[in-house]
Motif scaffolding. Structure first.
Motif, short mmCIF file in Angstrom:
data_model
loop_
_atom_site.label_atom_id
_atom_site.label_comp_id
_atom_site.label_asym_id
_atom_site.label_seq_id
_atom_site.Cartn_x
_atom_site.Cartn_y
_atom_site.Cartn_z
N ALA A 17 17.67 -35.53 18.82
CA ALA A 17 17.98 -35.19 17.15
C ALA A 17 19.06 -34.84 17.19
CB ALA A 17 17.35 -33.55 17.00
N GLN A 68 9.90 -33.42 2.62
CA GLN A 68 9.50 -33.06 4.05
C GLN A 68 9.95 -31.42 4.14
OE1 GLN A 68 9.17 -34.57 6.90
NE2 GLN A 68 9.06 -32.43 7.81
N TRP A 120 10.53 -28.13 6.14
CA TRP A 120 10.53 -27.86 7.63
C TRP A 120 9.81 -25.92 7.74
CZ3 TRP A 120 14.28 -31.12 5.65
CH2 TRP A 120 14.14 -32.38 5.98
N GLU A 174 15.36 -24.59 9.95
CA GLU A 174 15.75 -25.83 10.36
C GLU A 174 16.11 -26.63 9.66
OE1 GLU A 174 14.73 -28.89 12.82
OE2 GLU A 174 14.99 -27.02 13.99
N SER A 175 15.14 -26.17 8.27
CA SER A 175 15.50 -27.04 7.34
C SER A 175 16.99 -27.40 6.97
CB SER A 175 15.61 -26.67 5.55
OG SER A 175 13.47 -26.19 5.78
N ALA A 193 20.16 -38.67 13.83
CA ALA A 193 21.30 -38.74 13.13
C ALA A 193 22.49 -39.07 12.79
CB ALA A 193 21.46 -37.03 13.07
N TRP A 250 23.46 -23.49 17.08
CA TRP A 250 20.68 -24.40 16.77
C TRP A 250 20.38 -23.54 18.22
CZ3 TRP A 250 18.42 -23.89 13.11
CH2 TRP A 250 16.94 -24.20 13.19
N ARG A 306 15.78 -36.81 -0.50
CA ARG A 306 16.61 -35.63 -0.01
C ARG A 306 16.43 -34.20 -1.35
NH1 ARG A 306 21.14 -38.82 0.08
NH2 ARG A 306 22.19 -37.38 -0.37
N ARG A 321 19.43 -27.52 8.89
CA ARG A 321 19.41 -28.08 10.19
C ARG A 321 19.42 -29.74 10.08
NH1 ARG A 321 17.87 -30.62 14.65
NH2 ARG A 321 19.62 -31.04 16.59
N GLN A 322 18.19 -29.64 9.97
CA GLN A 322 18.42 -31.02 9.69
C GLN A 322 18.67 -31.74 8.19
OE1 GLN A 322 15.83 -32.79 11.15
NE2 GLN A 322 15.51 -31.47 12.66
N TRP A 356 20.93 -34.84 7.83
CA TRP A 356 20.54 -36.04 6.70
C TRP A 356 22.16 -36.26 6.70
CZ3 TRP A 356 15.60 -35.79 3.62
CH2 TRP A 356 14.87 -37.13 3.21
#
Length: 170
Positions: free
Chosen positions: A34, A108, A110, A115-116, A38, A19, A63, A118-119, A123
């Motif tokens: 971050a 959500q 991003w 980034e999506s 998590a 990342w 999700r 990663r998040q 999650w």
């Protein structure tokens, strides 16, 4: 209950290195914060399966909504929505509660697909850990089987997200 998070930490370190290349100079402290967010927060209070199931249903729906925000990730939404249905069925069988309030937010979004990924990866990792904790806290064999299955599916989603991110970064 203390779990061994060593493999998760190694994954986090590996993911942080990738990342950092994507972000091109984002602060290490930001990334560490971050990752810390998590990881599951252990609960010391009594475990209430009804509340856990209701929360898990809402998180699964959220999700699914987040996956649908990007065409590339939309096919992954089906598994999370399937999880919500199975959790809802377990809630009905366990407590006779038929519905959970619908998710009011569109999900959500991003800034980028990377980034999506990663998040959502973080999650899914948190959800997997939550199901594994719940697995150890319940004595109901049906719930144990469900939580084991859902934890495995979250691990599969993480692998899929990692694969998509690797393709993007080529």
């Amino acid at each position: 209950m203390q779990e061994n998070n060593r493999p998760e930490l190694e994954d986090a370190q590996r993911f942080r290195r990738v990342w950092q290349r994507v972000q091109g100079g984002r602060e290490e402290a930001e990334l560490a914060a971050a990752e810390e967010a998590a990881l599951p927060v252990p609960s010391s209070g009594p475990w209430e399966p009804t509340a856990f199931l209701q929360d898990a249903i809402v998180r699964s729906r959220l999700r699914g909504s987040a996956y649908r925000q990007w065409g590339r990730l939309a096919p992954l939404a089906g598994l999370t929505l399937s999880q919500a249905r199975r959790l809802n069925a377990a809630l009905l069988l366990l407590r006779g509660i038929r519905t959970v309030p619908p998710v009011q937010t569109p999900g959500q979004r991003w800034a980028s697909l990377e980034e999506s990924c990663r998040q959502l990866f973080l999650w899914e990792r948190r959800e997997e850990a939550g199901y594994r904790v719940a697995l150890g806290r319940t004595g109901d064999p049906e719930l144990q089987a469900l939580f084991r299955e859902l934890a495995g599916e979250c691990a599969i989603q993480q692998q899929r997200l990692r694969g998509i991110l690797e393709e993007i970064l080529e």
